[in-house]
Motif scaffolding. Sequence first.
Motif, PDB file in Angstrom:
ATOM      1  N   THR B 143       5.299   7.074   6.828  1.00 49.98           N
ATOM      2  CA  THR B 143       5.208   6.334   8.097  1.00 49.98           C
ATOM      3  C   THR B 143       3.955   5.473   8.122  1.00 49.98           C
ATOM      4  N   PHE B 144       2.865   6.029   7.637  1.00 50.04           N
ATOM      5  CA  PHE B 144       1.619   5.257   7.605  1.00 50.04           C
ATOM      6  C   PHE B 144       1.758   4.040   6.687  1.00 50.04           C
ATOM      7  N   VAL B 215      11.822  -2.408   6.655  1.00 57.20           N
ATOM      8  CA  VAL B 215      10.925  -1.399   7.226  1.00 57.20           C
ATOM      9  C   VAL B 215      10.758  -0.263   6.213  1.00 57.20           C
ATOM     10  N   TYR B 216      11.894   0.302   5.797  1.00 56.01           N
ATOM     11  CA  TYR B 216      11.854   1.363   4.793  1.00 56.01           C
ATOM     12  C   TYR B 216      12.507   0.844   3.513  1.00 56.01           C
ATOM     13  N   PRO B 217      11.725   0.390   2.578  1.00 57.14           N
ATOM     14  CA  PRO B 217      12.352  -0.192   1.381  1.00 57.14           C
ATOM     15  C   PRO B 217      13.090   0.831   0.516  1.00 57.14           C
ATOM     16  N   LYS B 237       7.092   9.547  -6.080  1.00 58.27           N
ATOM     17  CA  LYS B 237       6.880   8.194  -6.600  1.00 58.27           C
ATOM     18  C   LYS B 237       7.331   7.119  -5.600  1.00 58.27           C
ATOM     19  N   TYR B 238       8.325   7.484  -4.749  1.00 56.31           N
ATOM     20  CA  TYR B 238       8.812   6.480  -3.792  1.00 56.31           C
ATOM     21  C   TYR B 238       7.732   6.098  -2.773  1.00 56.31           C
ATOM     22  N   SER B 242       6.683   2.394  -2.144  1.00 53.88           N
ATOM     23  CA  SER B 242       6.599   1.856  -0.774  1.00 53.88           C
ATOM     24  C   SER B 242       5.232   1.234  -0.518  1.00 53.88           C
ATOM     25  N   LEU B 243       4.197   1.929  -1.031  1.00 49.64           N
ATOM     26  CA  LEU B 243       2.839   1.424  -0.857  1.00 49.64           C
ATOM     27  C   LEU B 243       2.681   0.062  -1.545  1.00 49.64           C
ATOM     28  N   GLY B 244       3.217  -0.033  -2.747  1.00 51.38           N
ATOM     29  CA  GLY B 244       3.157  -1.304  -3.477  1.00 51.38           C
ATOM     30  C   GLY B 244       3.841  -2.415  -2.705  1.00 51.38           C
TER      31      GLY B 244
END
Lengths: 317, 267
Positions: B143-144, B215-217, B237-238, B242-244
């Motif tokens: 979420t962050f 929003v949520y890749p 890893k997801y 997501s961070l990337g």
Amino acid sequence: MIVAEDVGVHFRTGLFGHRVRALDGLTLEVRDGDFFALVGQNGAGKSTAMYCFLGLLRPTSGKVQLMGQSPELGARLYKNVAYLPEEPHYHLYLTVEEATRYYSSLYGKRVSDKAINDSLERLGLAQFKKLPLSKCSKGMKQKVGIAQCLIHEPQVLFLDEPTRGLDPLIVREFRETLREIHKRGATIVMNSHVLSEVEMLANRVAIIDRGKVVVQDELHNLLTLNQELYRIVFEENGVVPDYLTAVERSGHLVRALLPKARLCDFLEQVRTSGMSLHECSLKKTSLEESFFNLVKGETTLPENGAREVGDREIGVS
Amino acid sequence: MTELLKANIWADVTFYRRSKLLLAFMLVFLLLTALQSLPPLFMDSGVQSFNALQQIVADLNFFLLILAGGMGLLVISSHLRNRSLKMVFTKPCPPEVWLLSAYLSAAAMSLFLNLVVLGSGVLLSVLWRVPVRMGLVFVSAETFVVSLGLIGYLMLLATVMHPALAAIVAVIFNADLFYQFDVWTKAAIRSGNSSMALRMVERLFQGLYILLPMVYPFDKQTENIHTSLRVMRGEWKYLLFSLGYTLALSAFCYCVSLFALKRKNHI
């Protein structure tokens, strides 16, 4: 210090993008160490010109330079610049103390609590320092603006209607402070409607009308601008020349206004008739009168002259 | 630079703390969450308690996403509309620093609130005697990460348009909507209607779907974590992926916002 060359600013308004000219070929120069006042009617373009000097507004045409550089938002050259806006567009969610601290810290230097407190104390804001700006009166917000302006002893000050909404005591103290800062060598650019204030503080003045500089010069030149009259006081000796106007007698003394064109004739008459001349001085006017005459077009300016009055090359830009 | 960042972040955090709109939104949501957490107090079943916990965590995280986007939107639009930026940009504080501070302050607030929600989730687990699962940490972290992208995107929208319009674009005209439209037009084409206009519209929807941020890749890959609150070893890893994605999106949004901010007249 500040150079504006042929600056034009056009705004688009309304549904169909109607063009409104705010500045129309404004050209002026503020020299290092000037206390420069921009005067003009409402909507003449004074604040718009100041926004251009500060880089807050990009001119549609022309060029502006501040300290030899093109002014960019938040540039390093603002380290020595302070700005007091006309409208209190401050961070209203901050308290008086927080806002003063925040604006001061934007110069990238640590500001001591003492400096903040002294500044607030001086402007009579110490007891309101915990009050949010949203709850402050316009005058109090203006004082916060002044506090953040003066805390770093800037080299260039831009003041847009600085004394608007201030109480007379603070106005007086503020003017003194401005005089001190100017004496120290700072350059001050001020917009004001209060012409008496301009007369008290400024050494150079530009009169702006409909986005153009009508005239810019040393204040004392503007005060004698287009004065064709001398104020004379002499002892009557039977004959009062008919070219004198506004003749007032008190005993033997006659006070009158002498047209500049007849000055030589009058002096010749004084010499030949043995009249006793007590006073002969160029009639001084207030800046308000000069402003009124220039803006209303009652002062005739040569068509192809430059803008400087001091060189006797008065002209419409 | 550090002093400037600190000063601006402090001012922005003060703005969030004192924003009545954000406060009202937070109170309403907390009230709803509190009401939602009442029934499990009278339940004996561990399954029911877990379901309630999972629902509360999901709701709170959804709320955090909206709040993060709202912070990004408000911090820009409020300063632009109040014209207070003229006080910032006439000092040696460039728009780059101010914008970065706004982003970082919203991110910091979001991190703090995510930690609070995570703490609440752990506390409720302990209270209701439900095993504390790593999924709680994963969901909070995800979420962050997602909120970072949302903050950047809403900041961009707030810079280039009216905040109300920005909110409409973010809530309604988002990638999900155009994905749905794309699916419908594809279905219509497959069912025999292959007119030129429909093909063009399909391309348009597809293009918009690709262009607009997600929003949520990796929602399909992490769906199970949200429902079971369990994380398999290979699923962490997801979070990195997501961070990337979110950092790339934020960087893009930052650059465009900066360009727009510099083009504006701050008068």
